[in-house]
Design an enzyme around this catalytic site. Structure first.
Site, mmCIF file in Angstrom:
data_model
loop_
_atom_site.group_PDB
_atom_site.id
_atom_site.type_symbol
_atom_site.label_atom_id
_atom_site.label_comp_id
_atom_site.label_asym_id
_atom_site.label_seq_id
_atom_site.Cartn_x
_atom_site.Cartn_y
_atom_site.Cartn_z
ATOM 1 N N VAL A 170 0.815 -1.168 -0.094
ATOM 2 C CA VAL A 170 -0.027 0.007 -0.007
ATOM 3 C C VAL A 170 0.958 1.312 0.032
ATOM 4 O O VAL A 170 1.978 1.409 0.524
ATOM 5 C CB VAL A 170 -1.050 -0.076 1.187
ATOM 6 C CG1 VAL A 170 -0.120 0.119 2.627
ATOM 7 C CG2 VAL A 170 -1.808 0.984 1.032
ATOM 8 N N ILE A 201 5.004 -1.122 3.005
ATOM 9 C CA ILE A 201 4.724 0.461 2.691
ATOM 10 C C ILE A 201 5.308 0.811 1.561
ATOM 11 O O ILE A 201 6.663 0.767 1.539
ATOM 12 C CB ILE A 201 5.001 1.146 3.778
ATOM 13 C CG1 ILE A 201 4.146 0.453 5.149
ATOM 14 C CG2 ILE A 201 4.489 2.500 3.827
ATOM 15 C CD1 ILE A 201 2.898 0.176 5.167
ATOM 16 N N LYS A 202 4.777 1.275 0.606
ATOM 17 C CA LYS A 202 5.203 1.670 -0.773
ATOM 18 C C LYS A 202 5.632 3.119 -0.598
ATOM 19 O O LYS A 202 5.105 4.098 -0.385
ATOM 20 C CB LYS A 202 4.473 1.590 -2.151
ATOM 21 C CG LYS A 202 4.090 0.031 -2.172
ATOM 22 C CD LYS A 202 3.272 0.172 -3.497
ATOM 23 C CE LYS A 202 4.035 0.360 -4.757
ATOM 24 N NZ LYS A 202 3.071 0.010 -5.911
ATOM 25 N N ILE A 203 6.832 3.426 -0.863
ATOM 26 C CA ILE A 203 7.481 4.852 -0.842
ATOM 27 C C ILE A 203 8.269 4.885 -2.268
ATOM 28 O O ILE A 203 8.779 4.069 -2.673
ATOM 29 C CB ILE A 203 8.531 4.851 0.236
ATOM 30 C CG1 ILE A 203 7.981 4.707 1.649
ATOM 31 C CG2 ILE A 203 9.435 6.210 0.261
ATOM 32 C CD1 ILE A 203 8.876 4.663 2.768
#
Length: 431
Positions: A170, A201-203
């Site tokens: 996400v 966690i998408k960065i």
């Protein structure tokens, strides 16, 4: 000949005359000033019988499937096939898991399509609006519920592989691409509210967010680094991951996992347009070859960086390699083979995330064999030949990064506007 180290940093967007500038855009910052805290119980949305399709569209359920090339991809070559899509009901993922899919990726564009074109979100959204939630807070609750439900479905894979696979990704708000601390805060918040061991966690791999990656990893949070388009930026991402592991102070690093999402098809789309403008036989012969050549060199860089004394010291603490993930694997040029960005990029300890078309094509007629480093010298030759023709690889990476962020921001804003319209309609109906 190209080298896998000492790549120059990405250049400013106006530094290369060989590619036209990206279209001008007007943007307005939209991000909640106060992030809400919430959680959900797992709730499946459909009890309908499963249908026969291997590839699942939203609300198109499917039945049990037999062994596929996806199983061979993982078991024989060590590459994990993931699905680049997510929608309600999450039970639609069941036939894909049975067919060999081992994880899920999402992004703002995926959620924009899922939420704006489906009625499956209406009941929850109505409850949130009637409960006084603002539109963006309601959006994040819709998203977090989908991610939590998907995480539960992939948890058996996560457990079976001891945290090696079974992840659901996400992304933080696309408006934070230039905000280092905002990205760190958003990543910590998402990790807390999703509260699942197998969430990524998408960065984005922007200049501002590379330091964010290091900090988030140091907190023991698993990260999917997205929007990587160049070798120089990829090397910076690896270094941020290693720095984060070292800065964590943890004696046991085994619960931290990360993937580096290296985009492929978009590279060819941009480079091909330039080659066609050049128009020489040599230039036209290189169409459709830039993306996979750069990807092959990225794999060489991956092997180099995850070896040697520094890495071995981290391995002693249980560290996992940050796996290369091939993203943007759909073929955008219909004249190219429909498995062009999957079949030539098969290699160990990697991930290929595939949207519907690429997944269906590979299941139907894909071949399984180690291909990613089958001809490194050819990849180096293509990379160098493109440079000689005037292709500035750093500029390509920077240009595509900007376009990727703009695309996600547009999708994000479009969805918020759509949700606002729904909320207004609900208010009018209730009056």
């Amino acid at each position: 000949m190209a080298s896998i180290s000492n790549f120059s940093s990405q250049t400013p967007l106006n530094s290369s005359p060989i590619l036209p500038p990206p279209p001008a855009t007007t943007t307005i910052l939209r991000f909640p000033s106060k992030l809400p805290l919430f959680s959900h119980r797992f709730s499946l949305c459909s009890t309908a019988p499963l249908a026969a399709s291997l590839v699942v569209k939203c609300s198109q359920n499917g039945s049990h499937v037999k062994r596929t090339t996806l199983h061979d991809l993982y078991e024989k070559q060590g590459q994990s096939p993931w699905y680049d899509n997510l929608c309600r009901p999450v039970t639609d993922l069941l036939p894909l898991i049975e067919s060999g899919v081992r994880g899920v990726t999402s992004n703002p564009t995926i959620f924009q399509k899922a939420i704006s074109t489906s009625t499956a979100y209406n009941d929850q959204f109505m409850e949130l609006v009637q409960g006084g939630k603002d539109i963006e807070s309601a959006y994040w609750e819709l998203v977090v519920k989908d991610i939590q439900d998907a995480c539960r479905m992939f948890e058996p894979i996560y457990d079976e592989t001891d945290g090696g696979d079974g992840y659901v990704s996400v992304e933080v708000s696309p408006w934070l691409g230039d905000d280092t601390q905002g990205t760190i805060d958003a990543a910590k918040w998402l990790h807390k509210v999703v509260d699942r061991p197998n969430v990524h966690i998408k960065i984005p791999a922007t200049t501002a967010c590379v330091p964010s990656i290091k900090e988030v990893i140091s907190f023991g949070i698993s990260v999917n680094v997205t929007l990587i388009f160049s070798l120089s930026r990829y090397e910076a991402v690896i270094d941020a991951y290693l720095d984060g592991l070292e800065a964590s102070g943890l004696d046991d690093l085994s619960r931290i996992a990360s993937v580096a999402s290296f985009y492929v098809s978009r590279v060819d789309t941009l480079v091909d347009s330039t080659l066609e403008k050049i128009g020489t036989p040599e230039a036209l012969e290189l169409r459709g070859k830039a993306a996979n050549a750069q990807a092959a060199l990225a794999f060489q860089l991956y092997q180099k960086k995850f070896s040697g004394p520094r890495w071995e010291a981290l391995v002693k603490k249980g560290a996992k390699k940050q796996r290369l993930l091939w993203a943007s694997t759909n073929v955008k040029n219909p004249s190219y083979p429909d498995t062009l960005y999957v079949a030539p990029l098969v290699g160990p300890d990697t991930v290929s995330t595939m949207p519907d078309e690429a997944l269906q094509a590979f299941i139907d007629h894909g071949t399984v064999g180690r291909t990613i480093d089958s001809n490194v010298s050819e990849a180096e030759g293509i990379y160098s030949a493109l440079e000689k023709l005037g292709i500035d690889w750093s500029y390509v990476g920077s240009r595509l990064e900007v376009e990727g962020l703009v695309s996600f921001k547009t999708s994000f804003n479009s969805l918020l506007d759509n949700l606002q319209e729904k909320a207004n309609s609900m208010i009018l109906v209730s009056m």
